[in-house]
Design an enzyme around this catalytic site. Structure first.
Site, PDB file in Angstrom:
ATOM      1  CB  ALA A 149     -49.989 -36.622  75.910  1.00 50.11           C
ATOM      2  CB  SER A 150     -47.787 -34.135  72.086  1.00 50.81           C
ATOM      3  OG  SER A 150     -49.169 -34.277  71.803  1.00 50.81           O
ATOM      4  CG  LEU A 151     -51.258 -31.288  72.324  1.00 47.34           C
ATOM      5  CD1 LEU A 151     -52.629 -31.151  71.682  1.00 47.34           C
ATOM      6  CD2 LEU A 151     -50.279 -30.304  71.712  1.00 47.34           C
TER       7      LEU A 151
ATOM      8  CB  VAL B 256     -53.246 -36.783  83.429  1.00 41.13           C
ATOM      9  CG1 VAL B 256     -54.389 -37.144  84.371  1.00 41.13           C
ATOM     10  CG2 VAL B 256     -53.767 -36.576  82.019  1.00 41.13           C
TER      11      VAL B 256
ATOM     12  CE  LYS C 155     -55.813 -33.771  77.773  1.00 40.58           C
ATOM     13  NZ  LYS C 155     -56.677 -34.349  76.734  1.00 40.58           N
TER      14      LYS C 155
ATOM     15  CG  ASP D 133     -54.979 -40.115  69.825  1.00 42.65           C
ATOM     16  OD1 ASP D 133     -54.304 -40.967  69.210  1.00 42.65           O
ATOM     17  OD2 ASP D 133     -54.495 -39.374  70.692  1.00 42.65           O
TER      18      ASP D 133
END
Length: 560
Positions: A143-145, A148, A162, A297
């Protein structure tokens, strides 16, 4: 200067003064970043100029929106998060851009596995073998940040690890600094009917972003969410393994599930699609209207269907808390919408922060009536939430509406949940699930404030709304076994109390309105109630309640 640098990289919360001081002393960093962004956006700007010269052809809009999404992805995590935030802001961007920007959710490019493994060891201050017997270097999601990895703890549990992207604080603060400067310089010149400073939006966004990159905070959010749903048989929340977690690494229970938008696999697993949809929507409403602590989200990458029919939530970085007052204002807005009382609904928007305090609501009332008039009318089952937000997004460009950051997250959450449900059932209407849930809460909740709101719905201009009560009972029983005996018992206690004196008078008037006894309406109401009430049990409980209240009154009556 060195001290400022050190403090920037150790930031745990959004500290505007530290960020400004750091980049004011290093002006070449924002300048170079600005040139990079400008270069990337040059082609996009040229395309917009061509569109304008051709009269803004509708066919080009999806192409421009896709072009913008790709640019934001190429520029890195900061701009991706900005794009995700803009996807929830109908007061800032047109609808066709919002639709494309919602794709900035998952399946983004991963970073090097060697960096991820090194970061895990640095954060845990030990080699991987001290914690894991297995650790897959290839990420299962990015994902953006962060990304995993699947692993197995030395104690045998299968886990998801993560790992945060490297140098994230520096990248994000640079983009936030630059974005805020641009907001201050150009915000007043933009054709946005916001009624407040654009830099405040950037600050709200920065604060939430720093919460999201704090993995300790995310783990605590996860455990709080789990406590809220511990007695809910339809929701599963993974366990956090704190001994293998740190600021930038979070280890949690591995979930063997199916993404909620994978319709074929869900059907092949023999899962009940309608039950999954109802569980998802009702859990979302509980978060907003009961707990006030909600997952902001809930896109398909964060929601899974389990083999036992439960829904599993993951990724608790983007959460928010609704204060009790805000929850009550939301219920107020719903009640006034049900009553089609658009003047009081406009006042609710003032209280919730959608309108500036000095807004002249006489201009807003007819606009709301036009946009929301059919929402709770005869076609309620055919309305979906996205249609409403699409119409509302047009409204915010014409009137001084703003969407507070918190409610932008709520809107995003509801739209996303509806989108997931639509992927499972193309004929899904969110209000078919949401409306019965709200009706059940109004009819069965013991809260005095909700009781007052129920009375607001049932009485209009001092006239009892028999049909509304029938509709509420019928709606509340949709998709579940509705036991109204506890409600009837509470109702009797309330009616016999001193507090219920005015209600007794209003009900007496309701039964004799128009110089006649409303026996027909009572009979119809009983026909609706009868299938949901065990009459002997109701009679027994009511008599017990009458006797209990009578004894209390006799006990409190002073002897003469």
């Amino acid at each position: 200067m060195a001290r400022t640098s050190k403090s920037l990289f150790r930031l745990k919360t959004y500290d505007l003064s530290v960020i400004i001081q750091y980049y004011n002393w290093r002006p070449w960093l924002p300048i170079l970043r600005f040139l990079e962004i400008t270069f990337k956006f040059a082609g996009f700007a040229f395309g917009l100029w061509l569109d304008r010269s051709r009269g803004y052809p509708l066919a080009q809009r999806p192409r421009r929106a896709e072009q913008l999404r790709r640019i934001l992805t190429d520029l890195g995590p900061g701009t991706i998060k900005i794009g995700q935030a803009l996807s929830t802001r109908p007061d800032l961007v047109p609808q066709y851009y919002m639709d494309e920007l919602t794709k900035l959710q998952d399946n983004l490019p991963p970073f090097a596995s060697s960096l991820a493994l090194r970061l895990v060891e640095e954060q845990l201050r030990a080699p991987l073998t001290a914690y894991f017997t297995e650790f897959d270097p290839n990420p299962v999601a990015a994902a953006s940040l962060g990304q995993v990895h699947r692993a197995r703890l030395c104690t045998g549990e299968s886990v998801a690890v993560k790992v945060q992207r490297p140098n994230l604080v520096r990248k994000l603060t640079l983009d936030l600094y630059l974005l805020r400067r641009l907001a201050v310089w150009f915000g007043p010149r933009l054709p946005l009917n916001l009624g407040f400073n654009l830099d405040l939006i950037v600050d709200e966004f920065g604060s939430k972003l720093f919460e999201e990159i704090d993995y300790v905070n995310e783990g605590q959010n996860c455990e709080r969410f789990a406590r809220n749903f511990k007695d809910d048989p339809t929701v599963f929340v993974p366990k956090i393994y704190w001994h293998a977690s740190a600021d930038k690494v979070l280890t949690l229970e591995w979930i063997d599930g199916i993404k909620l938008n994978d319709v074929k696999r869900i059907q092949a697993a023999g899962l009940d699609v309608q039950k999954l949809i109802r569980a998802g929507v009702e859990s979302g409403l509980k978060q907003l209207l009961e707990y006030g602590f909600f997952h902001a989200d809930p896109h398909p990458g964060n929601l899974f269907a389990l083999s036992d029919g439960r829904i599993a939530y993951i990724d608790f970085g983007m959460m928010d808390q609704l204060e009790v007052e805000s929850k009550e204002f939301l219920v107020d807005a719903l009640v006034h919408l049900l009553n089609r009382d658009y003047e009081r609904l406009s006042q609710d928007f003032l209280k919730l922060g959608f309108l500036a305090p000095d807004t002249d609501i006489t201009l807003i009332v007819p606009a709301l009536e036009k946009v929301l008039g059919d929402l709770f009318g005869a076609k309620v089952s055919q309305v979906n939430f996205k249609q409403v937000t699409d119409q509302f997004s047009n409204l915010v460009f014409e009137y001084p509406f703003r969407v507070p950051a918190q409610f932008a997250l709520i809107i995003r959450s509801l739209i996303t949940q509806e989108g997931v449900a639509l992927s499972l059932d193309p004929d899904f209407q969110i209000l078919k699930v949401a409306y019965p849930y709200v009706a059940r809460r109004l009819l069965t909740d013991e809260s005095p404030r909700l009781r007052q709101r129920l009375l607001e719905i049932l009485f209009k201009d001092n006239r009892f709304q028999w049909q509304r009560l029938e509709n509420l009972i019928a709606m509340a029983g949709t998709g579940t076994n509705l036991d109204l005996v506890p409600t009837a018992r509470l109702g009797v206690r309330y009616l016999l109390s001193e507090e219920g004196k005015s209600l007794r008078e209003r009900l007496a008037q309701a039964l004799t309105q128009g110089d006649r006894l409303h026996t027909r309406e009572v009979f119809h109401l009983w026909q609706v109630l009868a299938p949901r009430i065990e009459t002997p049990k109701l009679a027994q409980d009511v008599l017990q309640e009458v006797w209990s209240v009578t004894r209390e009154r006799l006990r409190l009556t002073p002897a003469r």
